[in-house]
Scaffold this motif. Structure first.
Motif, mmCIF file in Angstrom:
data_model
loop_
_atom_site.group_PDB
_atom_site.id
_atom_site.type_symbol
_atom_site.label_atom_id
_atom_site.label_comp_id
_atom_site.label_asym_id
_atom_site.label_seq_id
_atom_site.Cartn_x
_atom_site.Cartn_y
_atom_site.Cartn_z
ATOM 1 N N VAL A 71 13.083 -42.901 15.867
ATOM 2 C CA VAL A 71 13.451 -41.853 14.899
ATOM 3 C C VAL A 71 14.200 -42.486 13.719
ATOM 4 N N ARG A 72 15.124 -43.385 14.032
ATOM 5 C CA ARG A 72 15.915 -44.033 12.965
ATOM 6 C C ARG A 72 15.030 -44.913 12.082
ATOM 7 N N TYR B 126 15.156 -35.735 23.168
ATOM 8 C CA TYR B 126 16.184 -34.736 23.529
ATOM 9 C C TYR B 126 15.838 -34.051 24.845
ATOM 10 N N GLU C 24 11.415 -37.149 18.458
ATOM 11 C CA GLU C 24 12.817 -36.728 18.554
ATOM 12 C C GLU C 24 12.972 -35.636 19.618
ATOM 13 N N THR D 66 17.850 -29.923 17.774
ATOM 14 C CA THR D 66 19.253 -30.137 18.159
ATOM 15 C C THR D 66 19.798 -28.937 18.924
ATOM 16 N N ARG E 32 16.473 -36.435 27.740
ATOM 17 C CA ARG E 32 17.923 -36.593 27.900
ATOM 18 C C ARG E 32 18.512 -35.370 28.605
ATOM 19 N N GLU F 194 13.208 -43.032 9.268
ATOM 20 C CA GLU F 194 13.958 -42.056 8.461
ATOM 21 C C GLU F 194 13.836 -42.358 6.952
ATOM 22 N N TYR G 239 15.047 -42.687 20.200
ATOM 23 C CA TYR G 239 16.062 -42.526 19.137
ATOM 24 C C TYR G 239 15.899 -43.640 18.104
ATOM 25 N N GLN H 149 23.988 -37.531 13.119
ATOM 26 C CA GLN H 149 23.277 -37.247 14.369
ATOM 27 C C GLN H 149 22.734 -38.507 15.041
ATOM 28 N N HIS H 150 22.205 -39.430 14.250
ATOM 29 C CA HIS H 150 21.454 -40.538 14.869
ATOM 30 C C HIS H 150 21.950 -41.941 14.569
ATOM 31 N N PHE H 151 22.732 -42.120 13.533
ATOM 32 C CA PHE H 151 23.080 -43.491 13.144
ATOM 33 C C PHE H 151 24.508 -43.869 13.517
ATOM 34 N N PRO I 211 26.150 -34.334 16.949
ATOM 35 C CA PRO I 211 25.142 -33.296 16.719
ATOM 36 C C PRO I 211 25.737 -32.002 16.174
ATOM 37 N N ARG J 1 21.695 -36.538 9.072
ATOM 38 C CA ARG J 1 20.890 -37.424 9.933
ATOM 39 C C ARG J 1 21.721 -38.618 10.401
#
Lengths: 289, 531
Positions: free
Chosen positions: B475-476, B517, B513, A164, B520, B479, B472, A126-128, A134, A123
Motif C-alpha cells: 500500500v505504501r 485490514y 489494503e 478503516t 489483521r 501511494e 501494508y 495511517q500507514h507511514f 487510524p 495517509r
C-alpha cells in the motif's frame, strides 16, 4: 629504444624488476570507469516530467526533477510526493515530506494542492508512521468528504474511510452503524473509481463480517452492470461472487447470467469447469458432480 | 640499457588485450550507433534449455531483417548465477535493455530497476496487425492475461513473457514394458501403487535396485502438494464462506486459528496417509536429493519415472537413451474406498501461467526499441515460431503446440484443488522439517500430524502477520505513484490511458489494503478466543 625505456620505467617498480601494477591498474580502472559512467549517463529517459516519473514509480527521477523547480504549490506537492515515494529506501525522507505537506495545507487547505496535502497527511498518519494512527486518519477522511464534496482528490478518502472503519474490532451494533455511514456516503460520490471502490469495499465487508448477501449483491451488481471492474483478477472474483450471491438469494436467472458471463470472460480458468457444473445445476441439468 | 622483464611484457600485453576487448565491447554499440545509425539492444535470460537459444537466434535474424537499423544480442546466463550477474549489471548502470525478471532479481522490487509497461498492455500489439489478434489488447493475447508479468505489490505490468511450464511425470517407456509387460501408464493412484508393487517384484526377481520415481526435493514437493490437495477438496468447500474457490491458504489458516478444523479432521488423517504411501514411491533419500541427481538416476535407468517441468522436456526426451512418455500425476478416484471420500473429483489444472517476463531496464539507452522488440517477441506468429523451435508451450493464444508437447497442456476439466500447507514460509519450513516422519523408517502419519499440530499455530500466525505487513508495505509503495497518476488524470481529462491506469491503481490498492485490514482483524479475534 626510448619507448622501451619508458615502458620499462612504467611497468617496473623502484627496484627495477617487478611490474608496478599499483600504478597500471588504477589508471586502467579509472579509464574503464569513465567509459562506463559516460555510457550510463547517455541513457535516454522516457520521462518528461516529475509527475510522469512518479506515476511510473521512478521516485529517484521524480525527486530529481521536482528538486529543480518548486516555484508553484503544484510542484511542491510533487516534491512532497516524491519524498513520500522515496521513504521505502530512505525512511528519513518522511520528516521533510510531512513538513512540506503541512506547509501546503496551512497556506491554503482549500485548493487542489491543499486538499491533496490534507489527504496525504492522513495517509501518512495511517500507514507511514511507526504504529499508525487510524483514528486521526478517520477524522481527516470525514472532514475531507464533508468539506469538499465532489472534489476528485477529497473523494479518494471515501474507500479509505470505509476500509478503516469497517475492519475495526467493534460490536455488531457499532458495525451496523458504520455500514450505514458508508452506505449513505456512496450516493454523494461523483467519481466512478471512488464510487466503485467504496461499493466493493462495503460489499466485501458485508460478506466477510456478516454474510449479508442481500446488501452485498446490490453493490456488486451495480459495478458489474456498468463494466467498472476492469482488472481480470478482480472481475473474476466479483463475477463469481455475484453468481454465488444470486444463487443463495434465489435469483436463479441472474445467477445464470453471471455464470454465463464468467465462462465467456474466463473460458480457460481453473474455476470454469466448476462454474459450468453449477450453471448446469441451475438450469436444471445434471451438475456432473 | 636496462632489460625489460619478459613477465612484465606479457602481463602488459595481456592487460592491453583485455582492456582493448572491454573497451571495444563498450564502445562498439556506441560506434555503430554514431557511424552507421545502428542501434544495438541486448537482452538477458537464464533459459539454457536446448532450443531456446536456437529459437531466439532465428527470431533475432527475422527482426534484424525487418529492422536493418537494429542489432539484437541475447545474453544467456546460467540460472544459479543469474541473480548475482543481473544485480551487478543493474547496480553498474549498464544492464541489458531487456532482462528476464525472476530468480530474486531486484529483491522483488521490480519498479526500482524496471519500467512499468502497464500503459501499453491494453493497446493491441502492432505486430499482430493483419492477424486474428489484430484488435485484441496485448494483455489478452496471453493465455494468462499477462498475470505472470504483473507485480502483485503494485499491480503494474513489468514485462512480457514467453515462458510457462506445467509439471508432468516422465516415464521410461522401455522399462515400463519390461516390468509390466504392457505400455499403459497408471491412470489413478491405486494403479500407481500396483505399479510400485510390480516393480518391487521385478527387482526381487532380477536383483535390481530400480526405484519407481527418481526422488528429489522438487519431485516430493510437487507430488505431495498434488496428492494432498485431493484430500482437502471437501473441507475446502466447507470452510469457503466467501465462495471464492479454490480456498486460499490464508483463509484455511485463519479457519484453523478460529478452531473450525484440526488435525483430527478426516481430510488431514487421510491426507497424511496418502503422503506416507506417496513416500514409498520415491527413491530413498529423496528429501535431500537435488534435481540433477534425480535426472541422472532417471537417464541411467535407475528409476522408472521422474517428475519434471515441461521446459526441461526437450533435454530429457532427446538426451535419454530410451523412449520417454509423459503423463499427469495419477490421482485417487472418488470411488477409491480409502482416499475417495474426501474428494470431490479429479483436480482441474490452471491455465498456462507465464513466468520470467522480459522487462525493460530503467537504465536502458533504447527503451522504445526494447519495447518494440518485446512486442515482436510476443506477437502470435513469432510466438508460434519460438514454440516450434524451442519446444516450449506457447504463451500466446491461438497457437497449437508441437505434437510431443501436447501432453503438457493443462487439463482444465475437473474440480478445484483443496487447500494445502505449503503457501507461506514458516508453515512450509514446518512441513518440510517433519516430512521425514512420513517416509521409512518412521512412516507414521500420526507422528507427522502430531508434529504439525504442535507447531502450526505459531507458524500460521507468523506467516499471516507477514502477509499483513507485506500488504501494508505494498500500500505504501504505490501511494506516491497513485498521487501522481491522479494529478496527471486531473490535468488530462481526455486521456483514457491515464484514467484507466489511475482507476486500476486505486482499485488494486484498495483491495490490498482491505485484505490486510481483514486478515489483521481475524488474527486479532483469533488471538482473543485462543485457549
Amino acid at each position: 629504444m626510448r619507448t622501451a625505456r619508458l615502458l620499462a620505467r612504467w611497468t617496473s617498480s623502484h627496484d627495477g624488476h617487478t611490474p608496478n601494477m599499483r600504478t597500471v591498474y588504477p589508471i586502467l580502472f579509472s579509464f574503464a570507469l569513465c567509459c562506463t559512467i559516460s555510457g550510463a549517463e547517455s541513457s535516454v529517459p522516457l520521462i518528461d516530467s516529475g509527475w510522469t516519473a512518479l506515476a511510473r514509480m521512478d521516485n529517484a527521477k521524480g525527486l530529481e526533477l521536482f528538486s529543480h523547480d518548486q516555484s508553484t504549490r503544484d510542484q511542491r506537492l510533487g516534491y512532497a510526493l516524491a519524498l513520500l515515494g522515496s521513504t521505502n529506501d530512505s525512511p528519513s525522507k518522511l520528516d521533510p515530506c510531512r513538513r512540506e505537506l503541512i506547509a501546503l495545507r496551512e497556506e491554503n487547505p482549500h485548493d487542489d494542492s491543499g486538499i491533496a496535502a490534507t489527504f496525504y497527511l492522513a495517509r501518512i498518519a495511517q500507514h507511514f508512521e511507526g504504529n499508525g494512527d487510524p483514528q486521526a486518519a478517520i477524522i481527516t477522511y470525514r472532514t475531507l468528504l464533508a468539506d469538499h464534496p465532489g472534489h476528485p482528490l477529497a473523494e479518494l478518502a471515501a474507500p479509505k474511510l470505509a476500509i478503516t472503519l469497517l475492519y475495526e474490532d467493534v460490536s455488531d451494533q457499532e458495525l451496523q452503524t458504520r455500514f450505514t455511514e458508508i452506505d449513505s456516503l456512496i450516493p454523494r460520490l461523483q467519481h466512478m473509481p471512488n464510487q466503485r471502490d467504496t461499493r466493493l469495499i462495503l460489499a466485501d465487508a458485508l460478506l466477510r463480517l456478516t454474510n449479508d448477501h442481500a446488501r452485498a449483491y446490490v453493490l456488486i451488481t451495480w459495478c458489474l452492470e456498468r463494466d467498472l471492474i476492469q482488472r481480470a483478477s478482480r472481475l473474476n472474483n466479483y463475477l463469481l461472487q455475484a453468481g454465488e450471491s444470486a444463487r443463495i438469494l434465489g435469483h436463479k436467472t441472474e445467477a445464470i447470467a453471471h455464470y454465463q458471463r464468467y465462462i465467456k470472460s474466463f473460458p480457460r480458468d481453473n474455476k470454469t469447469d466448476e462454474i459450468r457444473r453449477r450453471l448446469r445445476k441451475l438450469e436444471g441439468g445434471d451438475s456432473g458432480a | 640499457m636496462r632489460k625489460i622483464p619478459l613477465r612484465a611484457i606479457l602481463l602488459l600485453v595481456l592487460l592491453a588485450i583485455g582492456f582493448g576487448l572491454s573497451a571495444w565491447r563498450i564502445a562498439s554499440p556506441w560506434w555503430n550507433e554514431k557511424q552507421h545509425g545502428i542501434t544495438t539492444i541486448r537482452f538477458s535470460h537464464w533459459q539454457l534449455e536446448p532450443g531456446v537459444r536456437r529459437a531466439y537466434e532465428a527470431i533475432i535474424a527475422d527482426y534484424e531483417a525487418l529492422h536493418p537499423e537494429i542489432r539484437v544480442k541475447q545474453i544467456a546466463i546460467p540460472g544459479r548465477i543469474y541473480r548475482q550477474w543481473g544485480s551487478t549489471q543493474l547496480v553498474g548502470g549498464q544492464p541489458p535493455d531487456l532482462m528476464q525478471i525472476g530468480l530474486g532479481l531486484s529483491r522483488g522490487f521490480f519498479f526500482d530497476d524496471f519500467v512499468p509497461i502497464t500503459s501499453y498492455v491494453d493497446e493491441p500489439n502492432p505486430y499482430n496487425a493483419g492477424g486474428p489478434l489484430a484488435d485484441t489488447p496485448w494483455r489478452n493475447t496471453f493465455h494468462d492475461g499477462m498475470f505472470g508479468s504483473m507485480d502483485p505489490k503494485t499491480m503494474e505490468y513489468f514485462g512480457a513473457s514467453q515462458f510457462s511450464s506445467t509439471v508432468r511425470i516422465f516415464c521410461n517407456q522401455d522399462m515400463l514394458k519390461k516390468v509390466t509387460g504392457k505400455d499403459t501408464f497408471p491412470e489413478n493412484f491405486a494403479d500407481f501403487l500396483k505399479l510400485r508393487d510390480q516393480l518391487q517384484a521385478y527387482n526381487a526377481e532380477h536383483n535390481t535396485p530400480i526405484s519407481l520415481i527418481a526422488g528429489s526435493k522438487f519431485s516430493a514437493m510437487i507430488l505431495f502438494r498434488n496428492l494432498f490437495s485431493t484430500q482437502t477438496q471437501k473441507i475446502g468447500s466447507r470452510l469457503n464462506h466467501l465462495n471464492d474457490f479454490p480456498l486460499k491458504g490464508e483463509y484455511f489458516y485463519l479457519a484453523y486459528l478460529d478452531g473450525d478444523w484440526d488435525m483430527s479432521d478426516p481430510s488431514m488423517q487421510q491426507g497424511a496417509r496418502l503422503l506416507t504411501e506417496a513416500s514409498t514411491l520415491m527413491s530413498s533419500g529423496f528429501a535431500q536429493a537435488e534435481g540433477d541427481q534425480a535426472h541422472l538416476r532417471f537417464v541411467q535407468s535407475h528409476a522408472m519415472l521422474m517428475v519434471l517441468g515441461s521446459l526441461q522436456a526437450t533435454g530429457i526426451i532427446e538426451g535419454s537413451p530410451f523412449e520417454v512418455s509423459v503423463h499427469r500425476i495419477p490421482q485417487p478416484q472418488t470411488d477409491d474406498p480409502e482416499y475417495g471420500p474426501q474428494m470431490r473429483g479429479p483436480i482441474a489444472e490452471t491455465d498456462l501461467i507465464t513466468y520470467g517476463a522480459l522487462g525493460i531496464t530503467r537504465s536502458s539507452r533504447h527503451p522504445e526499441q526494447a519495447l518494440d522488440f518485446l512486442r515482436y517477441l510476443t506477437s502470435q506468429e513469432v510466438c508460434r515460431k519460438f514454440s516450434q523451435i524451442s519446444r516450449n508451450l506457447p504463451t500466446t493464444i491461438g497457437i497449437e503446440p508441437a505434437e510431443e508437447m501436447k501432453p503438457f497442456l493443462p487439463e482444465m476439466r475437473g474440480f478445484p484443488p483443496g487447500p494445502i500447507f505449503t503457501t507461506i514460509s514458516e508453515v512450509i519450513t514446518l512441513v518440510e522439517q517433519n516430512r521425514h516422519l512420513l517416509a521409512a523408517p518412521v512412516s507414521s502419519p500420526e507422528q507427522y500430524l502430531a508434529a504439525l499440530e504442535a507447531g502450526l499455530p505459531k507458524a500460521m500466525i507468523t506467516d499471516l502477520q507477514r502477509i499483513v505487513r507485506s500488504r501494508y508495505s505494498a500500500v505504501r509503495l504505490v501511494e506516491a505513484s497513485i498521487g501522481a497518476s491522479a494529478h496527471l488524470a486531473a490535468d488530462h481529462h481526455e486521456d483514457a490511458v491515464i484514467r484507466t491506469k489511475l482507476a486500476g491503481q486505486l482499485g488494486a490498492q484498495n483491495d490490498i489494503e482491505a485484505s490486510a485490514y481483514y486478515t489483521r482483524l481475524r488474527l486479532k479475534r483469533a488471538d482473543r478466543t485462543a485457549p
